[in-house]
Design a protein around this motif. Sequence first.
Motif, PDB file in Angstrom:
ATOM      1  N   ILE A   1       0.831  -1.202   0.000  1.00  0.00           N
ATOM      2  CA  ILE A   1       0.000   0.000   0.000  1.00  0.00           C
ATOM      3  C   ILE A   1       0.870   1.260   0.000  1.00  0.00           C
ATOM      4  CG2 ILE A   1      -1.765   1.294   1.264  1.00  0.00           C
ATOM      5  CD1 ILE A   1      -2.783  -1.231  -0.098  1.00  0.00           C
ATOM      6  N   THR A   2       1.989   1.211   0.713  1.00  0.00           N
ATOM      7  CA  THR A   2       2.906   2.354   0.729  1.00  0.00           C
ATOM      8  C   THR A   2       3.423   2.659  -0.673  1.00  0.00           C
ATOM      9  OG1 THR A   2       3.603   1.878   3.005  1.00  0.00           O
ATOM     10  CG2 THR A   2       5.068   3.249   1.678  1.00  0.00           C
ATOM     11  N   ASN A   3       3.778   1.632  -1.420  1.00  0.00           N
ATOM     12  CA  ASN A   3       4.251   1.833  -2.792  1.00  0.00           C
ATOM     13  C   ASN A   3       3.168   2.451  -3.671  1.00  0.00           C
ATOM     14  OD1 ASN A   3       6.825   0.823  -2.330  1.00  0.00           O
ATOM     15  ND2 ASN A   3       6.267  -1.275  -2.861  1.00  0.00           N
ATOM     16  N   LEU A   4       1.930   2.027  -3.455  1.00  0.00           N
ATOM     17  CA  LEU A   4       0.823   2.585  -4.233  1.00  0.00           C
ATOM     18  C   LEU A   4       0.587   4.050  -3.874  1.00  0.00           C
ATOM     19  CD1 LEU A   4      -1.595  -0.463  -4.008  1.00  0.00           C
ATOM     20  CD2 LEU A   4      -0.531   0.408  -6.103  1.00  0.00           C
ATOM     21  N   VAL A   5       0.703   4.372  -2.598  1.00  0.00           N
ATOM     22  CA  VAL A   5       0.555   5.768  -2.173  1.00  0.00           C
ATOM     23  C   VAL A   5       1.680   6.612  -2.768  1.00  0.00           C
ATOM     24  CG1 VAL A   5       0.625   7.345  -0.198  1.00  0.00           C
ATOM     25  CG2 VAL A   5      -0.685   5.214  -0.050  1.00  0.00           C
ATOM     26  N   ALA A   6       2.891   6.083  -2.747  1.00  0.00           N
ATOM     27  CA  ALA A   6       4.025   6.815  -3.316  1.00  0.00           C
ATOM     28  C   ALA A   6       3.816   7.084  -4.800  1.00  0.00           C
ATOM     29  CB  ALA A   6       5.314   6.026  -3.095  1.00  0.00           C
ATOM     30  N   GLY A   7       3.080   6.196  -5.464  1.00  0.00           N
ATOM     31  CA  GLY A   7       2.814   6.371  -6.883  1.00  0.00           C
ATOM     32  C   GLY A   7       1.796   7.449  -7.195  1.00  0.00           C
ATOM     33  N   LEU A   8       1.167   7.996  -6.167  1.00  0.00           N
ATOM     34  CA  LEU A   8       0.186   9.059  -6.388  1.00  0.00           C
ATOM     35  C   LEU A   8       0.849  10.359  -6.830  1.00  0.00           C
ATOM     36  CD1 LEU A   8      -2.122   8.519  -3.269  1.00  0.00           C
ATOM     37  CD2 LEU A   8      -2.665   7.949  -5.649  1.00  0.00           C
ATOM     38  N   ASP A   9       2.061  10.596  -6.330  1.00  0.00           N
ATOM     39  CA  ASP A   9       2.762  11.839  -6.662  1.00  0.00           C
ATOM     40  C   ASP A   9       4.250  11.644  -6.401  1.00  0.00           C
ATOM     41  OD1 ASP A   9       3.890  14.663  -6.112  1.00  0.00           O
ATOM     42  OD2 ASP A   9       1.889  15.084  -6.906  1.00  0.00           O
TER      43      ASP A   9
ATOM     44  N   THR B   1       7.059  12.066   0.211  1.00  0.00           N
ATOM     45  CA  THR B   1       8.225  11.522   0.904  1.00  0.00           C
ATOM     46  C   THR B   1       7.934  10.093   1.368  1.00  0.00           C
ATOM     47  OG1 THR B   1       7.530  12.268   3.102  1.00  0.00           O
ATOM     48  CG2 THR B   1       8.792  13.826   1.744  1.00  0.00           C
ATOM     49  N   ASP B   2       8.988   9.342   1.637  1.00  0.00           N
ATOM     50  CA  ASP B   2       8.816   7.969   2.122  1.00  0.00           C
ATOM     51  C   ASP B   2       8.045   7.947   3.438  1.00  0.00           C
ATOM     52  OD1 ASP B   2      10.231   7.091  -0.057  1.00  0.00           O
ATOM     53  OD2 ASP B   2      12.113   6.770   1.029  1.00  0.00           O
ATOM     54  N   ALA B   3       8.364   8.892   4.318  1.00  0.00           N
ATOM     55  CA  ALA B   3       7.701   8.941   5.624  1.00  0.00           C
ATOM     56  C   ALA B   3       6.211   9.232   5.466  1.00  0.00           C
ATOM     57  CB  ALA B   3       8.355   9.997   6.511  1.00  0.00           C
ATOM     58  N   ASP B   4       5.876  10.172   4.590  1.00  0.00           N
ATOM     59  CA  ASP B   4       4.464  10.505   4.376  1.00  0.00           C
ATOM     60  C   ASP B   4       3.723   9.346   3.717  1.00  0.00           C
ATOM     61  OD1 ASP B   4       4.637  12.980   5.527  1.00  0.00           O
ATOM     62  OD2 ASP B   4       4.820  14.090   3.645  1.00  0.00           O
TER      63      ASP B   4
ATOM     64  N   GLN C   1     -18.540  -0.068   3.811  1.00  0.00           N
ATOM     65  CA  GLN C   1     -17.095  -0.311   3.892  1.00  0.00           C
ATOM     66  C   GLN C   1     -16.372   0.410   2.755  1.00  0.00           C
ATOM     67  OE1 GLN C   1     -15.991  -4.521   4.315  1.00  0.00           O
ATOM     68  NE2 GLN C   1     -18.126  -4.934   4.810  1.00  0.00           N
ATOM     69  N   LYS C   2     -16.916   0.286   1.558  1.00  0.00           N
ATOM     70  CA  LYS C   2     -16.285   0.911   0.393  1.00  0.00           C
ATOM     71  C   LYS C   2     -16.334   2.430   0.485  1.00  0.00           C
ATOM     72  CE  LYS C   2     -16.829  -1.040  -3.669  1.00  0.00           C
ATOM     73  NZ  LYS C   2     -17.450  -1.662  -4.873  1.00  0.00           N
ATOM     74  N   ARG C   3     -17.433   2.970   1.015  1.00  0.00           N
ATOM     75  CA  ARG C   3     -17.513   4.425   1.172  1.00  0.00           C
ATOM     76  C   ARG C   3     -16.474   4.932   2.165  1.00  0.00           C
ATOM     77  NH1 ARG C   3     -23.141   3.697   1.122  1.00  0.00           N
ATOM     78  NH2 ARG C   3     -23.275   4.002   3.382  1.00  0.00           N
ATOM     79  N   LEU C   4     -16.320   4.216   3.271  1.00  0.00           N
ATOM     80  CA  LEU C   4     -15.326   4.619   4.269  1.00  0.00           C
ATOM     81  C   LEU C   4     -13.919   4.613   3.673  1.00  0.00           C
ATOM     82  CD1 LEU C   4     -16.697   2.641   7.354  1.00  0.00           C
ATOM     83  CD2 LEU C   4     -16.669   5.130   7.077  1.00  0.00           C
ATOM     84  N   LEU C   5     -13.624   3.576   2.904  1.00  0.00           N
ATOM     85  CA  LEU C   5     -12.309   3.492   2.268  1.00  0.00           C
ATOM     86  C   LEU C   5     -12.145   4.582   1.218  1.00  0.00           C
ATOM     87  CD1 LEU C   5      -9.600   2.149   1.733  1.00  0.00           C
ATOM     88  CD2 LEU C   5     -10.781   0.506   0.248  1.00  0.00           C
ATOM     89  N   HIS C   6     -13.186   4.804   0.431  1.00  0.00           N
ATOM     90  CA  HIS C   6     -13.131   5.831  -0.612  1.00  0.00           C
ATOM     91  C   HIS C   6     -12.878   7.204   0.004  1.00  0.00           C
ATOM     92  CE1 HIS C   6     -14.462   8.497  -3.865  1.00  0.00           C
ATOM     93  NE2 HIS C   6     -14.266   7.479  -4.689  1.00  0.00           N
ATOM     94  N   GLN C   7     -13.571   7.501   1.093  1.00  0.00           N
ATOM     95  CA  GLN C   7     -13.387   8.790   1.761  1.00  0.00           C
ATOM     96  C   GLN C   7     -11.962   8.943   2.290  1.00  0.00           C
ATOM     97  OE1 GLN C   7     -16.456   8.677   4.733  1.00  0.00           O
ATOM     98  NE2 GLN C   7     -18.110   8.920   3.244  1.00  0.00           N
ATOM     99  N   THR C   8     -11.425   7.854   2.817  1.00  0.00           N
ATOM    100  CA  THR C   8     -10.068   7.894   3.367  1.00  0.00           C
ATOM    101  C   THR C   8      -9.039   8.142   2.270  1.00  0.00           C
ATOM    102  OG1 THR C   8     -10.686   6.371   5.141  1.00  0.00           O
ATOM    103  CG2 THR C   8      -8.339   6.589   4.664  1.00  0.00           C
ATOM    104  N   ILE C   9      -9.172   7.422   1.167  1.00  0.00           N
ATOM    105  CA  ILE C   9      -8.218   7.598   0.069  1.00  0.00           C
ATOM    106  C   ILE C   9      -8.387   8.967  -0.578  1.00  0.00           C
ATOM    107  CG2 ILE C   9      -7.546   6.755  -2.218  1.00  0.00           C
ATOM    108  CD1 ILE C   9      -8.063   3.936  -1.236  1.00  0.00           C
ATOM    109  N   THR C  10      -9.623   9.441  -0.680  1.00  0.00           N
ATOM    110  CA  THR C  10      -9.858  10.786  -1.219  1.00  0.00           C
ATOM    111  C   THR C  10      -9.165  11.832  -0.356  1.00  0.00           C
ATOM    112  OG1 THR C  10     -11.977  10.165  -2.211  1.00  0.00           O
ATOM    113  CG2 THR C  10     -11.621  12.501  -1.771  1.00  0.00           C
ATOM    114  N   ASP C  11      -9.238  11.651   0.961  1.00  0.00           N
ATOM    115  CA  ASP C  11      -8.564  12.576   1.880  1.00  0.00           C
ATOM    116  C   ASP C  11      -7.053  12.546   1.660  1.00  0.00           C
ATOM    117  OD1 ASP C  11      -8.436  14.323   4.296  1.00  0.00           O
ATOM    118  OD2 ASP C  11      -7.411  12.591   5.153  1.00  0.00           O
ATOM    119  N   VAL C  12      -6.501  11.350   1.488  1.00  0.00           N
ATOM    120  CA  VAL C  12      -5.062  11.222   1.236  1.00  0.00           C
ATOM    121  C   VAL C  12      -4.692  11.902  -0.078  1.00  0.00           C
ATOM    122  CG1 VAL C  12      -3.234   9.571   0.652  1.00  0.00           C
ATOM    123  CG2 VAL C  12      -4.747   9.125   2.597  1.00  0.00           C
TER     124      VAL C  12
END
Length: 203
Positions: free
Chosen positions: A137-145, A149-152, A183-194
């Motif tokens: 999941i960290t690698n996927l987040v890093a692929g967003l932009d 940073t690695d820490a973020d 469940q999907k809405r909660l996840l969608h909201q979380t990823i949208t926030d990220v």
Amino acid sequence: MSELAAKVNDARGRISRAVWDTVAELGIEATTVRAVADRADCTTGLIMHRFGSRSAMLVHARQMLFERTSARADSVAEARATSAAERLFAIACTALPLDDERIVEARIWTGFAAASIADADLRELHVHNTRQWLARITNLVAGLDSDVTDADATEYAQQIIAVVEGAAVLAVLDDTMYPPARQKRLLHQTITDVVNRIGSDRL
């Protein structure tokens, strides 16, 4: 493959399925060597020959769970997605109990998480596997932009996983309050926030 090798592989597969089905139906505490042997229609001696101990048998089941969930995530990763955010959402969704198969997996995961508190072998494997999931999941987040940073990326991934695993446990215990759509809405909201905090393309 020789006839003997085929029989050995068949027996191993039957025992593995028996371990999985017993854990799924009875839970960790009730998954004894005898219970697995009865389901596999074999002797307890054969089970012990295969695993050596009840703890090793449970470790095998925990590894099966990781392999099943990893294979599902891999299959989604290979599918096309129009954006990095959509790919992240799709792969994270694979860990939510959205259908009967994944509900069983979530029950087993919850049981192993509880059992790992008192079992060092289970805890070691559980932590190892959950950290591999965090790395994915960290690698996927890093692929967003490219500026993340690695820490973020790690912290955002931890936030996403906390929502996924929290929703999974809650859904196992109270599926009326946490149905698949919620469940999907909660996840969608979380990823949208990220995504918004990173400033990447919207999900």
